[in-house]
Design an enzyme around this catalytic site. Structure first.
Site, PDB file in Angstrom:
ATOM      1  N   THR A 183       4.529   1.953   2.053  1.00 36.35           N
ATOM      2  CA  THR A 183       5.703   2.245   1.227  1.00 36.35           C
ATOM      3  C   THR A 183       6.456   3.439   1.782  1.00 36.35           C
ATOM      4  O   THR A 183       7.676   3.394   1.991  1.00 36.35           O
ATOM      5  CB  THR A 183       5.291   2.506  -0.230  1.00 36.35           C
ATOM      6  OG1 THR A 183       4.751   1.310  -0.789  1.00 36.35           O
ATOM      7  CG2 THR A 183       6.478   2.957  -1.061  1.00 36.35           C
ATOM      8  N   ALA A 184       5.735   4.529   2.043  1.00 37.16           N
ATOM      9  CA  ALA A 184       6.375   5.743   2.555  1.00 37.16           C
ATOM     10  C   ALA A 184       6.987   5.504   3.929  1.00 37.16           C
ATOM     11  O   ALA A 184       8.156   5.848   4.177  1.00 37.16           O
ATOM     12  CB  ALA A 184       5.366   6.882   2.605  1.00 37.16           C
ATOM     13  N   GLY A 187       0.829  -1.193   0.000  1.00 38.45           N
ATOM     14  CA  GLY A 187       0.000   0.000   0.000  1.00 38.45           C
ATOM     15  C   GLY A 187       0.867   1.248   0.000  1.00 38.45           C
ATOM     16  O   GLY A 187       2.072   1.203   0.256  1.00 38.45           O
ATOM     17  N   CYS A 188       0.228   2.396  -0.262  1.00 34.63           N
ATOM     18  CA  CYS A 188       0.983   3.641  -0.374  1.00 34.63           C
ATOM     19  C   CYS A 188       1.526   4.106   0.975  1.00 34.63           C
ATOM     20  O   CYS A 188       2.687   4.530   1.072  1.00 34.63           O
ATOM     21  CB  CYS A 188       0.122   4.726  -1.010  1.00 34.63           C
ATOM     22  SG  CYS A 188      -1.536   4.887  -0.303  1.00 34.63           S
ATOM     23  N   TYR A 189       0.728   4.023   2.028  1.00 31.22           N
ATOM     24  CA  TYR A 189       1.213   4.417   3.349  1.00 31.22           C
ATOM     25  C   TYR A 189       2.392   3.552   3.810  1.00 31.22           C
ATOM     26  O   TYR A 189       3.416   4.085   4.273  1.00 31.22           O
ATOM     27  CB  TYR A 189       0.084   4.330   4.377  1.00 31.22           C
ATOM     28  CG  TYR A 189      -0.915   5.454   4.370  1.00 31.22           C
ATOM     29  CD1 TYR A 189      -0.522   6.793   4.503  1.00 31.22           C
ATOM     30  CD2 TYR A 189      -2.284   5.191   4.293  1.00 31.22           C
ATOM     31  CE1 TYR A 189      -1.453   7.823   4.531  1.00 31.22           C
ATOM     32  CE2 TYR A 189      -3.225   6.216   4.329  1.00 31.22           C
ATOM     33  CZ  TYR A 189      -2.811   7.528   4.448  1.00 31.22           C
ATOM     34  OH  TYR A 189      -3.723   8.551   4.496  1.00 31.22           O
TER      35      TYR A 189
END
Length: 335
Positions: free
Chosen positions: A153-154, A149-151
């Site tokens: 990843t960051a 997911g994007c969260y």
């Protein structure tokens, strides 16, 4: 050319996949599946793509189309890949999934965070977690990849090297992160309506957001995660706090960890989401506050790029033996 099948092609991630594939030197979209939009021209839902796909229409799901495909991308709601697993995996071609179905390492963890039993626990171990900066070698030899997911990843990019270096305690890490509205998907709801989002900033998913599990899996640490919705179309900004274990230079640790990474930039300046817009880049920084004994690490990415479609293509490039950066940009569009 490698012919890619795209499932969930009418959504924001599907549209970004098609945009990126159109510029890929070795890949093309062979079929774009979109059940609710079957028969409609691609440009009807993605008006920025008519020159790239002048004659293509969305197709209803039909596994027979996979016989002419070399690669499958799935950008479906969680649970859908499990339901279609036999049909998707039967051809034995490389498969990159953006759904949460096979990201976690056990059926019990999936049920804990997603509130329903996992329908295909027998397949979980056959998937590789698709964060190339940490699992590049595994991705290269895998036929099935579950992109993060994007969260996560960051947060993972900001935190994992610091945990591994022993610069921060692995307990009590706090991640505050904000996402653009496209992270909620294309379907409209009261929470993403213009009148709700405009001029507003809100937290949601307190204490139990599903992406917490991935952050803990990626970092090997205990994480308290609070997501926020910001009044922007795209972007993720993650601000991560952890207790320092002693004197250290977290910025130097991140620089060393990502010195050879094509899509990660570590710098002195606090990153901004616009820097990453339209790209597969991640921008990081970190500080050690001696006064409070705290390390703060920040990461900015495009939630549709490195947080979704860009990362899926990066994984596919590795799986297919292509140049890892093919079809991807490490430069955002700013302003």
């Amino acid at each position: 050319m490698i012919r890619a099948a795209v499932l969930g092609a009418s959504g924001y991630v599907g549209g970004e996949l098609m945009r990126l594939i159109a510029a890929h030197p070795a890949m093309e979209v062979g079929v774009a599946f979109a059940a609710s939009s079957a028969g409609q021209p691609v440009a009807a839902l993605h008006p920025h793509l008519p020159l790239a796909y002048p004659n293509m229409r969305f197709s209803a799901w039909d596994p027979a189309h996979l016989s002419s495909s070399d690669l499958v991308f799935a950008a479906l709601p969680h649970g859908e890949t499990q339901r279609l697993a036999d049909e998707l995996l039967k051809p034995g071609i490389p498969f990159v999934d953006l759904g949460a179905d096979f990201r976690l390492d056990s059926a019990s963890e999936y049920e804990r965070w997603y509130g329903e039993p996992h329908a295909r626990p027998d397949l979980i171990d056959s998937f590789t977690y698709g964060l190339p900066e940490f699992f590049r070698d595994e991705i290269k030899t895998s036929k099935r990849v579950a992109a993060p997911g994007c969260y996560p990843t960051a947060a993972g990019l900001a935190l994992r090297p610091l945990v591994e270096a022993g610069a921060i305690e692995a307990q009590g890490i706090i991640v505050d992160a904000a996402s653009g509205v496209s992270g909620a998907g294309r379907s409209a709801n009261a929470g993403t309506h213009f009148c709700t989002v405009d001029g507003n900033f809100r937290a949601y998913g307190l204490l139990n957001h599903r992406h917490t599990a991935e952050m803990e899996l990626t970092t090997g640490a205990s994480v308290l995660f609070t997501p926020h919705l910001m009044a922007a179309s795209r972007g993720i900004l993650a601000t991560c706090y952890a207790r320092a274990t002693g004197p250290s230079d977290p910025l130097a640790i991140l620089r060393d960890a990502y010195a050879d990474e094509p899509f990660v930039h570590v710098g002195e300046t606090a990153p901004e989401t616009k820097w990453a817009t339209g790209s597969n880049a991640a921008f990081l920084t970190a500080r050690h506050d001696e006064r409070t004994g705290t390390v703060v690490a920040l990461a900015a990415i495009d939630n549709l790029g490195k947080g979704a479609a860009g990362q899926m293509i990066q994984c596919a490039n590795l799986m297919l033996g292509l140049d890892e950066g093919a079809g991807l940009s490490n430069m955002g569009v700013c302003p």
